[in-house]
Design a protein around this motif. Structure first.
Motif, PDB file in Angstrom:
ATOM      1  N   ASP A  74     -90.001 -79.978  25.698  1.00  0.00           N
ATOM      2  CA  ASP A  74     -91.032 -80.638  26.646  1.00  0.00           C
ATOM      3  C   ASP A  74     -91.063 -82.078  26.495  1.00  0.00           C
ATOM      4  O   ASP A  74     -91.271 -82.752  27.526  1.00  0.00           O
ATOM      5  CB  ASP A  74     -92.227 -79.871  26.391  1.00  0.00           C
ATOM      6  CG  ASP A  74     -92.391 -78.515  27.083  1.00  0.00           C
ATOM      7  OD1 ASP A  74     -91.464 -78.165  27.648  1.00  0.00           O
ATOM      8  OD2 ASP A  74     -93.409 -77.766  26.529  1.00  0.00           O
ATOM      9  N   ALA A  75     -91.411 -82.559  25.229  1.00  0.00           N
ATOM     10  CA  ALA A  75     -91.427 -84.071  25.076  1.00  0.00           C
ATOM     11  C   ALA A  75     -90.182 -84.856  25.640  1.00  0.00           C
ATOM     12  O   ALA A  75     -90.140 -85.910  26.178  1.00  0.00           O
ATOM     13  CB  ALA A  75     -91.669 -84.462  23.776  1.00  0.00           C
ATOM     14  N   ILE A  76     -88.925 -84.242  25.434  1.00  0.00           N
ATOM     15  CA  ILE A  76     -87.544 -84.701  25.921  1.00  0.00           C
ATOM     16  C   ILE A  76     -87.793 -85.103  27.234  1.00  0.00           C
ATOM     17  O   ILE A  76     -87.307 -85.801  28.154  1.00  0.00           O
ATOM     18  CB  ILE A  76     -86.425 -84.094  25.169  1.00  0.00           C
ATOM     19  CG1 ILE A  76     -86.283 -84.412  23.688  1.00  0.00           C
ATOM     20  CG2 ILE A  76     -85.251 -84.572  26.169  1.00  0.00           C
ATOM     21  CD1 ILE A  76     -85.096 -83.793  23.278  1.00  0.00           C
ATOM     22  N   ASN A  77     -88.126 -83.730  27.956  1.00  0.00           N
ATOM     23  CA  ASN A  77     -88.276 -83.563  29.584  1.00  0.00           C
ATOM     24  C   ASN A  77     -89.264 -84.787  30.121  1.00  0.00           C
ATOM     25  O   ASN A  77     -89.013 -85.413  31.101  1.00  0.00           O
ATOM     26  CB  ASN A  77     -88.498 -82.117  29.986  1.00  0.00           C
ATOM     27  CG  ASN A  77     -87.133 -81.416  30.143  1.00  0.00           C
ATOM     28  OD1 ASN A  77     -86.017 -81.793  30.147  1.00  0.00           O
ATOM     29  ND2 ASN A  77     -87.479 -80.072  30.200  1.00  0.00           N
ATOM     30  N   ALA A  78     -90.470 -84.704  29.372  1.00  0.00           N
ATOM     31  CA  ALA A  78     -91.438 -85.838  29.660  1.00  0.00           C
ATOM     32  C   ALA A  78     -90.772 -87.254  29.608  1.00  0.00           C
ATOM     33  O   ALA A  78     -91.012 -87.911  30.540  1.00  0.00           O
ATOM     34  CB  ALA A  78     -92.727 -85.526  28.948  1.00  0.00           C
ATOM     35  N   ASN A  79     -90.164 -87.495  28.654  1.00  0.00           N
ATOM     36  CA  ASN A  79     -89.390 -88.685  28.396  1.00  0.00           C
ATOM     37  C   ASN A  79     -88.489 -89.133  29.597  1.00  0.00           C
ATOM     38  O   ASN A  79     -88.439 -90.242  30.200  1.00  0.00           O
ATOM     39  CB  ASN A  79     -88.988 -89.107  27.086  1.00  0.00           C
ATOM     40  CG  ASN A  79     -89.784 -89.190  26.016  1.00  0.00           C
ATOM     41  OD1 ASN A  79     -90.898 -89.689  26.218  1.00  0.00           O
ATOM     42  ND2 ASN A  79     -89.578 -89.012  24.715  1.00  0.00           N
ATOM     43  N   MET A  80     -87.734 -87.694  29.840  1.00  0.00           N
ATOM     44  CA  MET A  80     -86.588 -88.018  30.814  1.00  0.00           C
ATOM     45  C   MET A  80     -87.113 -88.546  32.098  1.00  0.00           C
ATOM     46  O   MET A  80     -86.877 -89.202  33.047  1.00  0.00           O
ATOM     47  CB  MET A  80     -85.718 -86.824  31.057  1.00  0.00           C
ATOM     48  CG  MET A  80     -84.724 -86.587  29.821  1.00  0.00           C
ATOM     49  SD  MET A  80     -83.522 -87.895  29.799  1.00  0.00           S
ATOM     50  CE  MET A  80     -82.991 -87.478  28.320  1.00  0.00           C
ATOM     51  N   ASP A  81     -88.432 -87.527  32.405  1.00  0.00           N
ATOM     52  CA  ASP A  81     -89.047 -87.850  33.650  1.00  0.00           C
ATOM     53  C   ASP A  81     -89.716 -89.064  34.107  1.00  0.00           C
ATOM     54  O   ASP A  81     -89.541 -89.789  34.958  1.00  0.00           O
ATOM     55  CB  ASP A  81     -90.281 -86.774  34.009  1.00  0.00           C
ATOM     56  CG  ASP A  81     -89.638 -85.458  34.072  1.00  0.00           C
ATOM     57  OD1 ASP A  81     -88.460 -85.366  34.622  1.00  0.00           O
ATOM     58  OD2 ASP A  81     -90.801 -84.274  34.090  1.00  0.00           O
ATOM     59  N   SER A  82     -89.995 -89.910  32.905  1.00  0.00           N
ATOM     60  CA  SER A  82     -90.774 -90.849  32.711  1.00  0.00           C
ATOM     61  C   SER A  82     -89.595 -91.961  33.022  1.00  0.00           C
ATOM     62  O   SER A  82     -89.692 -92.823  33.830  1.00  0.00           O
ATOM     63  CB  SER A  82     -91.219 -91.504  31.499  1.00  0.00           C
ATOM     64  OG  SER A  82     -91.819 -92.621  31.395  1.00  0.00           O
ATOM     65  N   ALA A  83     -88.279 -91.935  32.317  1.00  0.00           N
ATOM     66  CA  ALA A  83     -87.203 -92.735  32.477  1.00  0.00           C
ATOM     67  C   ALA A  83     -86.645 -92.798  33.977  1.00  0.00           C
ATOM     68  O   ALA A  83     -86.290 -93.599  34.425  1.00  0.00           O
ATOM     69  CB  ALA A  83     -85.934 -92.223  31.474  1.00  0.00           C
ATOM     70  N   PHE A  84     -86.527 -91.626  34.646  1.00  0.00           N
ATOM     71  CA  PHE A  84     -86.256 -91.237  36.118  1.00  0.00           C
ATOM     72  C   PHE A  84     -87.221 -92.111  36.902  1.00  0.00           C
ATOM     73  O   PHE A  84     -86.830 -92.753  37.872  1.00  0.00           O
ATOM     74  CB  PHE A  84     -85.980 -89.988  36.236  1.00  0.00           C
ATOM     75  CG  PHE A  84     -84.710 -89.346  36.020  1.00  0.00           C
ATOM     76  CD1 PHE A  84     -83.495 -89.744  36.570  1.00  0.00           C
ATOM     77  CD2 PHE A  84     -84.276 -88.863  34.729  1.00  0.00           C
ATOM     78  CE1 PHE A  84     -82.116 -89.222  36.485  1.00  0.00           C
ATOM     79  CE2 PHE A  84     -82.956 -88.380  34.536  1.00  0.00           C
ATOM     80  CZ  PHE A  84     -82.058 -88.818  35.432  1.00  0.00           C
ATOM     81  N   ASN A  85     -88.520 -91.804  36.603  1.00  0.00           N
ATOM     82  CA  ASN A  85     -89.553 -92.789  37.532  1.00  0.00           C
ATOM     83  C   ASN A  85     -89.118 -94.278  37.272  1.00  0.00           C
ATOM     84  O   ASN A  85     -89.321 -94.919  38.335  1.00  0.00           O
ATOM     85  CB  ASN A  85     -90.901 -92.096  37.086  1.00  0.00           C
ATOM     86  CG  ASN A  85     -91.357 -90.766  37.575  1.00  0.00           C
ATOM     87  OD1 ASN A  85     -90.717 -90.299  38.501  1.00  0.00           O
ATOM     88  ND2 ASN A  85     -92.451 -90.308  36.678  1.00  0.00           N
ATOM     89  N   VAL A  86     -89.018 -94.785  36.060  1.00  0.00           N
ATOM     90  CA  VAL A  86     -88.777 -96.039  35.901  1.00  0.00           C
ATOM     91  C   VAL A  86     -87.446 -96.522  36.536  1.00  0.00           C
ATOM     92  O   VAL A  86     -87.379 -97.534  37.372  1.00  0.00           O
ATOM     93  CB  VAL A  86     -88.666 -96.568  34.213  1.00  0.00           C
ATOM     94  CG1 VAL A  86     -87.940 -97.804  34.100  1.00  0.00           C
ATOM     95  CG2 VAL A  86     -89.895 -96.428  33.829  1.00  0.00           C
TER      96      VAL A  86
END
Length: 185
Positions: free
Chosen positions: A76-88
Motif C-alpha cells: 500500500d505504501a509503495i502504491n501510494a508513493n507510485m500514485d504520488s509520483a505519477f501525479n507529480v
C-alpha cells in the motif's frame, strides 16, 4: 484331635488365607495404582504434546498473518508513493506542454503517425494544440481531453495511433514503476 485343635487349625488356615488374600489385594491394588499412574502420565504427555502442537500451529498462523499484513502495508505504501509520483509526473507534463519543446514533440508525433499509418491522417488533439498542428498541414479532427499529445487515424478511420501522454504513461507504466522503484532508497 480335639475340637479345639481343629478349630485352631481352621482359624490358622483362615488367617493364612486372609493374609494371602490381603497380600494379593495389596499387589493388585499396587498394580492398578501403577497402571492408573502410567495412564495419567500418558494422558498428560498426550495433552502436553497436543497443546504444544496447537500452540506451534497458532504461532505459525499468527506469524504468517503478521508477515502478510506487513507485505500489505508495504505494498500500500509503495502504491501510494507510485500514485504520488505519477501525479507529480502529470503535473510536470502539464508544465511541459507550455514550453517551446512541446511544439517539437508534437511535430515528432505527427511524423511518427504518418510513418505508421499513412501520409493522409486526421489528428485529434487538445483545443490548445490545434493552432500548432494546423501549421504542420494536417487535418484536425475533434478535440480530446488529454494532458497533451495526439491521437492520429488514417483517412478511412480504420487505424488509430494513440500518442497521448496518458496512453504513453499507461503503456510504459511498468518501466516507469521500475525506474521509480530503483530511485527509492
Amino acid at each position: 484331635m480335639s475340637i479345639e485343635t481343629f478349630l485352631l487349625e481352621i482359624e490358622n488356615r483362615k488367617k493364612r488365607d486372609l493374609e494371602k488374600l490381603n497380600k494379593e489385594l495389596d499387589e493388585k491394588g499396587t498394580a492398578i495404582q501403577n497402571e492408573r499412574d502410567a495412564q495419567i502420565r500418558e494422558i498428560k504427555e498426550d495433552f502436553a504434546n497436543e497443546a504444544k502442537l496447537k500452540s506451534e500451529r497458532e504461532f505459525a498462523r499468527i506469524i504468517e498473518a503478521a508477515k502478510l499484513q506487513a507485505k500489505k502495508i508495504l505494498f500500500d505504501a509503495i502504491n501510494a508513493n507510485m500514485d504520488s509520483a505519477f501525479n507529480v509526473i502529470k503535473q510536470e507534463i502539464k508544465k511541459y506542454t507550455k514550453t517551446p519543446q512541446y511544439k517539437k514533440t508534437l511535430e515528432t508525433m505527427v511524423k511518427t503517425s504518418k510513418k505508421k499509418l499513412e501520409q493522409k491522417i486526421t489528428i485529434h488533439c487538445r483545443e490548445e494544440d490545434r493552432t500548432v498542428l494546423k501549421e504542420l498541414g494536417v487535418t484536425i479532427g475533434s478535440s480530446i481531453q488529454t494532458l497533451g499529445g495526439i491521437v492520429a487515424e488514417n483517412k478511412d478511420g480504420t487505424k488509430e495511433l494513440d500518442l497521448t501522454f496518458e496512453e504513453l504513461l499507461r503503456t510504459h507504466e511498468d518501466q516507469v514503476k521500475d525506474f521509480l522503484t530503483e530511485m527509492t532508497p
